[in-house]
Motif scaffolding. Structure first.
Motif, PDB file in Angstrom:
ATOM      1  N   ILE A 152      12.516  -9.978  -0.831  1.00 31.98           N
ATOM      2  CA  ILE A 152      11.062  -9.863  -0.633  1.00 31.98           C
ATOM      3  C   ILE A 152      10.788  -8.654   0.256  1.00 31.98           C
ATOM      4  O   ILE A 152      11.265  -8.584   1.392  1.00 31.98           O
ATOM      5  N   ALA A 153      10.032  -7.693  -0.279  1.00 30.97           N
ATOM      6  CA  ALA A 153       9.696  -6.484   0.478  1.00 30.97           C
ATOM      7  C   ALA A 153       8.278  -6.053   0.137  1.00 30.97           C
ATOM      8  O   ALA A 153       8.040  -5.512  -0.948  1.00 30.97           O
ATOM      9  N   PRO A 154       7.315  -6.279   1.029  1.00 30.03           N
ATOM     10  CA  PRO A 154       5.939  -5.870   0.740  1.00 30.03           C
ATOM     11  C   PRO A 154       5.773  -4.359   0.540  1.00 30.03           C
ATOM     12  O   PRO A 154       4.866  -3.926  -0.175  1.00 30.03           O
ATOM     13  N   VAL A 155       6.601  -3.570   1.172  1.00 31.66           N
ATOM     14  CA  VAL A 155       6.571  -2.094   1.124  1.00 31.66           C
ATOM     15  C   VAL A 155       5.310  -1.563   1.811  1.00 31.66           C
ATOM     16  O   VAL A 155       5.366  -0.872   2.819  1.00 31.66           O
ATOM     17  N   SER A 156       4.145  -1.856   1.238  1.00 29.56           N
ATOM     18  CA  SER A 156       2.873  -1.462   1.869  1.00 29.56           C
ATOM     19  C   SER A 156       2.023  -2.704   2.081  1.00 29.56           C
ATOM     20  O   SER A 156       2.242  -3.741   1.449  1.00 29.56           O
ATOM     21  N   TYR A 157       1.024  -2.581   2.962  1.00 35.66           N
ATOM     22  CA  TYR A 157       0.313  -3.763   3.445  1.00 35.66           C
ATOM     23  C   TYR A 157      -1.195  -3.593   3.317  1.00 35.66           C
ATOM     24  O   TYR A 157      -1.709  -2.471   3.224  1.00 35.66           O
ATOM     25  N   ALA A 158      -1.892  -4.728   3.302  1.00 35.41           N
ATOM     26  CA  ALA A 158      -3.353  -4.708   3.257  1.00 35.41           C
ATOM     27  C   ALA A 158      -3.887  -3.869   4.414  1.00 35.41           C
ATOM     28  O   ALA A 158      -3.363  -3.946   5.530  1.00 35.41           O
ATOM     29  N   PRO A 159      -4.906  -3.050   4.177  1.00 36.75           N
ATOM     30  CA  PRO A 159      -5.408  -2.141   5.212  1.00 36.75           C
ATOM     31  C   PRO A 159      -5.746  -2.826   6.536  1.00 36.75           C
ATOM     32  O   PRO A 159      -5.525  -2.265   7.612  1.00 36.75           O
ATOM     33  N   TYR A 160      -6.271  -4.056   6.476  1.00 37.72           N
ATOM     34  CA  TYR A 160      -6.699  -4.717   7.710  1.00 37.72           C
ATOM     35  C   TYR A 160      -5.527  -5.059   8.632  1.00 37.72           C
ATOM     36  O   TYR A 160      -5.721  -5.291   9.827  1.00 37.72           O
ATOM     37  N   LEU A 161      -4.298  -5.074   8.087  1.00 39.20           N
ATOM     38  CA  LEU A 161      -3.127  -5.381   8.898  1.00 39.20           C
ATOM     39  C   LEU A 161      -2.671  -4.181   9.731  1.00 39.20           C
ATOM     40  O   LEU A 161      -1.924  -4.344  10.701  1.00 39.20           O
ATOM     41  N   SER A 162      -3.103  -2.978   9.341  1.00 43.62           N
ATOM     42  CA  SER A 162      -2.798  -1.746  10.096  1.00 43.62           C
ATOM     43  C   SER A 162      -1.294  -1.578  10.358  1.00 43.62           C
ATOM     44  O   SER A 162      -0.859  -1.373  11.493  1.00 43.62           O
ATOM     45  N   LEU A 163      -0.504  -1.673   9.294  1.00 42.54           N
ATOM     46  CA  LEU A 163       0.941  -1.565   9.399  1.00 42.54           C
ATOM     47  C   LEU A 163       1.461  -0.381   8.587  1.00 42.54           C
ATOM     48  O   LEU A 163       0.954  -0.094   7.505  1.00 42.54           O
ATOM     49  N   PRO A 164       2.479   0.315   9.097  1.00 41.30           N
ATOM     50  CA  PRO A 164       3.040   1.442   8.349  1.00 41.30           C
ATOM     51  C   PRO A 164       3.817   0.982   7.124  1.00 41.30           C
ATOM     52  O   PRO A 164       4.374  -0.125   7.096  1.00 41.30           O
ATOM     53  N   THR A 165       3.868   1.818   6.123  1.00 44.81           N
ATOM     54  CA  THR A 165       4.610   1.528   4.900  1.00 44.81           C
ATOM     55  C   THR A 165       6.117   1.582   5.163  1.00 44.81           C
ATOM     56  O   THR A 165       6.599   2.456   5.889  1.00 44.81           O
TER      57      THR A 165
END
Length: 427
Positions: free
Chosen positions: A197-210
Motif C-alpha cells: 500500500i503506497a498512496p504516493v500522493s495525498y489529498a491537498p488538505y493533508l498538506s503532505l509531500p509526494t
C-alpha cells in the motif's frame, strides 16, 4: 473524594457507594471488550506471567537471548536470560541517562552525525559498556524488551572509533513483554501472500509531500511473492486499508505517519484520509504475520510508565499481529525503501524475520556509498515481535499441472486434426 472524608462523616457511605458502582461499571465494560475485541483483551488484560523455565525453553528452541530493561527514577535494572542461565544487574541511571536520549537524537540527525561522528561513537561505546557488554551474551539473536525509551541496539559500537557496530554480530528484535513473545496468536491462514500500500500522493488538505518512489519500490518488492497485490495512488485509501489488510500474510505500507510523545494520537496517512491508532481495533482476526511500516516514527508515541510506548506499531500488535517493523525517527525515503526491498526479498526465501532484517541492513551498509555507514540511514527500522519465518502460500501445483495437461491435450488434438486433414487432402 472518598479519601478526603472521615469514615464517620454521613457523606462517606454515599461516596463509598458511588465508588462501588463505578468499579462495577468498569468491570462490566471490560467484559464487553473481552467479547467484542478478544485480541485486544488478551493483549491488554491477560495477567498470566510466564515462568523463567518457560521463557528459557522458548529461546532455546529459537536460539536466542532475552534482555529486559526496566528504568526507574534512579536506576536501571537489567534481566538477561539465555537458554541455560540468567543474570540480574542494577546500574545507576545518572551515569547514562543523558547519553541515552542523546544517542537517539544524534542517530536521527544526519547533520549531527556528519559533523560530530566522534561524539556519536563515544556515546554509542559508553552505552554499549553500560547496557550490553556486562551481560556477556553469545553472538546471535537477541530479544530486547524495554518499557520506556527504545534505542537501536544494533547501532551501539564495541570501540571508541565507532567502526564496529553490534549489527555485525547480533540479530536484534524487540518485544513489549515476554508474555507477548510467548503468545500463540492463532492467526487464520492468509488468502494471499503480499499486499503493498503506497498512496504516493495525498489529498491537498493533508498538506503532505509526494513519495514518488514508494509505488516503484512496492512493485519491485511484490515481484518476490506469488499471489501479491499493490494498491497505489487513489486506491491506497483508508477504506481499502481496513478492508483488505486482514486477508494478506505480509502487508507493507509505504506512507507518511505522525507521532510524538504527547497525548496526540498517532496517525497513519492514506491518500484520502488518516487512520488513527485507535481505529486499528477495527481489524478483526487478521491473517497478517508481518506488517511493514516504512513511514516516519511508527514506533514513536506517548510513554506510559509500566506500559511502554503507545505507537502505531503497538496498535497493530494489539489486534493480534505477531510481528511489525516500525521506525524510530523520520525516515530517509531512498534508504528505507532499499532496506525494505532487501528485507522482503530475504523473507520470500523463507528466512527468519530477525535474520532477514539484519542481512538487509548489512547489505545496505556494505554495498552502498560511504554515507550508508551512518546509522541514520539503516538503524531506523526495527523488528517488533517474534522473529519466526513467515508462512507463505505456495503456488497451487495442482492448478499448474491441470493447466499444463489441458494445454498438451489441446496441442495434441490440433496436431491430430491437422494430420488428418493432410491425409484426407493427399487421398
Amino acid at each position: 473524594q472518598l479519601s478526603n472524608l472521615d469514615e464517620n462523616d454521613p457523606a462517606y457511605e454515599k461516596e463509598q457507594l458511588k465508588l462501588f458502582e463505578a468499579k462495577e461499571a468498569l468491570s462490566h465494560y471490560i467484559k464487553t471488550i473481552e467479547k467484542k475485541y478478544p485480541q485486544y483483551y488478551q493483549y491488554k488484560y491477560a495477567d498470566a506471567v510466564p515462568g523463567l523455565a518457560v521463557l528459557q525453553k522458548y529461546i532455546a528452541h529459537t536460539r536466542q537471548s532475552f534482555v529486559h530493561y526496566f528504568i526507574s527514577d534512579t536506576a536501571i535494572y537489567i534481566l538477561a536470560v539465555t537458554p541455560s542461565s540468567s543474570k540480574f544487574i542494577k546500574q545507576n541511571r545518572k551515569d547514562f541517562n543523558a547519553g541515552l536520549f542523546q544517542f537517539l537524537e544524534i542517530c536521527a540527525d544526519i547533520r549531527g552525525l556528519n559533523n560530530n561522528y566522534e561524539n556519536f561513537a563515544l556515546n554509542a561505546y559508553d552505552l554499549y559498556q553500560t547496557l550490553f557488554k556486562p551481560l556477556a551474551l553469545p553472538k546471535g539473536r537477541v530479544i530486547i524488551c524495554s518499557d520506556a525509551i527504545v534505542i537501536p541496539f544494533e547501532a551501539l559500537t564495541t570501540s571508541v572509533t565507532g567502526n564496529d557496530f553490534l549489527i555485525n554480530n547480533y540479530q536484534f528484535s524487540y518485544v513489549y513483554s515476554a508474555l507477548f513473545l510467548l503468545r500463540n496468536f492463532n492467526n487464520p491462514p492468509g488468502k494471499n501472500n503480499f499486499l503493498g500500500i503506497a498512496p504516493v500522493s495525498y489529498a491537498p488538505y493533508l498538506s503532505l509531500p509526494t513519495l514518488k518512489h514508494s509505488g516503484i519500490a512496492l512493485d519491485e518488492s511484490s515481484a518476490y511473492f506469488s499471489r501479491s497485490s499493490v494498491l497505489t495512488n487513489g486506491k491506497a485509501n483508508r477504506t481499502n486499508l481496513l478492508k483488505h489488510l486482514p486477508d494478506y500474510t505480509i502487508v507493507a505500507i509505504l506512507s507518511h505517519a505522525r507521532a510524538d510523545s504527547t497525548d496526540k494520537e498517532p496517525l497513519l496517512f492514506m491518500a484520502d484520509s488518516v487512520v488513527k491508532l485507535s481505529e486499528l481495533q477495527q481489524l478483526r482476526n487478521p491473517s497478517a504475520e508481518l506488517i511493514i511500516l516504512s513511514a516516519c516514527q511508527t514506533n514513536v508515541g506517548k510513554i506510559a510508565a509500566g506500559e511502554g510506548i503507545f505507537s502505531l506499531a503497538r496498535g497493530f500488535a494489539s489486534v493480534g499481529i505477531p510481528s511489525i517493523t516500525g521506525t524510530l525517527w523520520k525516515a530517509d525515503e531512498e534508504s528505507i525503501y532499499d532496506v525494505t526491498k532487501k528485507f522482503l526479498e530475504n523473507i520470500s526465501k523463507g528466512m527468519r524475520k530477525d535474520d532477514a532484517l539484519q542481512k538487509a541492513k548489512l547489505s545496505f551498509l556494505q554495498n552502498g556509498s560511504n554515507k550508508n555507514f551512518l546509522p541514520y540511514y539503516w538503524a531506523n527500522m526495527i523488528l517488533i515481535g517474534n522473529g519466526e519465518p513467515v508462512t507463505l502460500n505456495k503456488p497451487d501445483n495442482k492448478i499448474w499441472w491441470l493447466t499444463a495437461t489441458v494445454s498438451l491435450a489441446v496441442i495434441a488434438l490440433i496436431i491430430f486434426i491437422v494430420k488428418k486433414r493432410i491425409k484426407t487432402t493427399s487421398e
